[in-house]
Scaffold this active site. Structure first.
Site, PDB file in Angstrom:
ATOM      1  N   LYS A  73     -11.610 -42.301 -12.469  1.00  0.00           N
ATOM      2  CA  LYS A  73     -10.232 -43.197 -12.593  1.00  0.00           C
ATOM      3  C   LYS A  73     -10.879 -44.540 -12.822  1.00  0.00           C
ATOM      4  CE  LYS A  73      -6.736 -45.746 -10.560  1.00  0.00           C
ATOM      5  NZ  LYS A  73      -5.771 -46.259  -9.434  1.00  0.00           N
ATOM      6  N   GLY A 111       0.471 -51.926  -5.317  1.00  0.00           N
ATOM      7  CA  GLY A 111       0.837 -52.122  -3.965  1.00  0.00           C
ATOM      8  C   GLY A 111       2.170 -53.032  -3.935  1.00  0.00           C
ATOM      9  N   ALA A 165       0.559 -46.876  -9.944  1.00  0.00           N
ATOM     10  CA  ALA A 165       0.799 -47.974  -9.345  1.00  0.00           C
ATOM     11  C   ALA A 165       2.412 -48.675  -9.366  1.00  0.00           C
ATOM     12  CB  ALA A 165       0.032 -49.226  -9.948  1.00  0.00           C
ATOM     13  N   GLY A 166       2.774 -49.025  -8.362  1.00  0.00           N
ATOM     14  CA  GLY A 166       4.257 -49.535  -8.335  1.00  0.00           C
ATOM     15  C   GLY A 166       5.361 -48.608  -7.398  1.00  0.00           C
ATOM     16  N   ASN A 210      -0.628 -44.627  -3.661  1.00  0.00           N
ATOM     17  CA  ASN A 210      -0.982 -45.078  -2.344  1.00  0.00           C
ATOM     18  C   ASN A 210      -0.495 -45.471  -1.311  1.00  0.00           C
ATOM     19  OD1 ASN A 210      -4.847 -45.730  -1.517  1.00  0.00           O
ATOM     20  ND2 ASN A 210      -3.043 -45.617  -0.090  1.00  0.00           N
ATOM     21  N   THR A 211      -0.187 -46.972  -1.698  1.00  0.00           N
ATOM     22  CA  THR A 211       0.626 -47.546  -0.732  1.00  0.00           C
ATOM     23  C   THR A 211       1.952 -47.076  -0.154  1.00  0.00           C
ATOM     24  OG1 THR A 211      -0.704 -49.554  -1.676  1.00  0.00           O
ATOM     25  CG2 THR A 211       1.000 -50.150  -0.118  1.00  0.00           C
TER      26      THR A 211
END
Lengths: 269, 67
Positions: free
Chosen positions: A103, A164, A190-191, A212-213
């Site tokens: 990535k 995040g 992301a997001g 992830n987050t």
């Protein structure tokens, strides 16, 4: 999951369209539990300097997530130029015994973590030339996404909102433009903040979602991982099923309009 | 005496040594690491034969949790 519907990246098939990060968990046991609950087969990892003199007997991520059971996706998080990103992934390839799927993310600044596209394009070109299979974090700009595809990237991964931030899908229109423009898989990276965000991404026609987050920072990460698994599957099935057309400001009854016992009906305005 | 930079910090050794020995001296033996010397990857297969010289800069990395 719809039968036989698999995510194909760089010639390999995956039954799960949810990719997850391994950061921000309280310990490796929680990381492992959450990732198992998510059903993810591809997991991102970061490459960092080892702590010298402090790591004896310390467990490593690789013991909790054996590379034999998961496809590792080493990232270039924290890199702000092409050169650092390329160096990091060469180290990753060495670390993971010749592993080629990576990535790429080249960041613009630490506040927004928005992609630096000129550096991203330069790094992508270099890495593809060195035989890497590059999944690439990028802006939701269809022209740049197409450039990355033309350079040989195996997947493009536009942000839905800042890394995040958990702000969800801020520009579904642009995501759709990217999906229409490129032939390689498009994954939202992301997001995503909650399950409906993941479902929306999939309903738009994304091939997968990387997060992830949203899982790690949930109050109950394992439960959120389960929710994300279902959301990605539900969104994918809804996309494949083909949603009904929207009829703006027009109701259509679901029940028969004849045979009612009502004596009168108001006239349409 | 040689001085090398490992992960940004200075380390002194009494004589030149191979990457493999350096890894052992830093108590990283058996750990899954990747090594870069002066900007070039040192493949695992070459750890035993690649000498570290005075002034070299090494990076030794591992995989950690990340998104």
């Amino acid at each position: 999951m719809a039968k036989g519907d698999e995510l194909v990246v760089a010639g390999r098939s995956y039954s799960s369209r949810l990719l997850v990060g391994t950061g921000k968990y309280k310990d490796f046991a929680e990381t492992r539990s959450a990732i198992e609950a998510s059903g993810a087969q591809i997991v991102t990892v970061a490459i960092r300097r080892t702590n010298i003199g402090q790591t004896r007997g310390e467990p490593s991520l690789l013991e909790f997530l054996p590379p034999s059971q998961f496809t590792y996706l080493p990232n270039t998080a924290g890199c702000y130029n092409a050169q650092d990103a390329v160096r990091t992934l060469r180290l990753a390839r060495e670390l993971l015994d010749g592993h080629k799927l990576v990535k790429l993310e080249v960041l613009g600044d630490p506040q927004s973590l928005y992609p630096n596209m000129p550096e991203t394009l330069a790094a992508a070109k270099q890495l593809v030339g060195e035989g890497f299979e590059v999944m690439v974090y990028c802006s939701d700009d269809p022209i740049q996404a197409k450039m990355l595809e033309d350079l040989g990237c195996v997947a493009v991964m536009p942000l839905a909102s800042l890394i995040g931030s958990g702000m969800g899908i801020l520009n579904p229109w642009n995501l759709q433009l990217v999906i229409e423009r490129v032939g390689v898989p498009v994954l939202v990276d992301a997001g995503v903040g909650t399950a409906s965000d993941a479902a929306i991404a999939m309903e738009l026609g994304c091939d997968g979602v990387l997060m992830n987050t949203a899982i790690a920072a949930a109050k109950h990460p394992v439960m959120m991982a389960q929710a994300m698994k279902k959301a990605v599957e539900a969104g994918r099935e809804a996309f494949l099923a083909g949603r009904m057309p929207k009829k703006h400001y027009t109701a259509t009854p679901s029940s028969p309009t004849t045979g009612t016992i009502t004596s009168s009906q108001p006239k349409a305005a | 005496m040689i001085q090398v930079t490992v992960n940004g910090s200075a380390h002194r050794f009494e004589r030149p040594l191979a990457v493999e020995e350096l890894i052992a001296r830093l108590e990283l033996a058996g750990k899954k690491v990747a090594v870069e010397r002066n900007g070039e990857i040192v493949p695992k297969s070459a750890h035993g034969v690649t000498q570290v010289a005075d002034g070299d800069a090494l990076e030794i990395v591992v995989a950690v949790g990340g998104g």
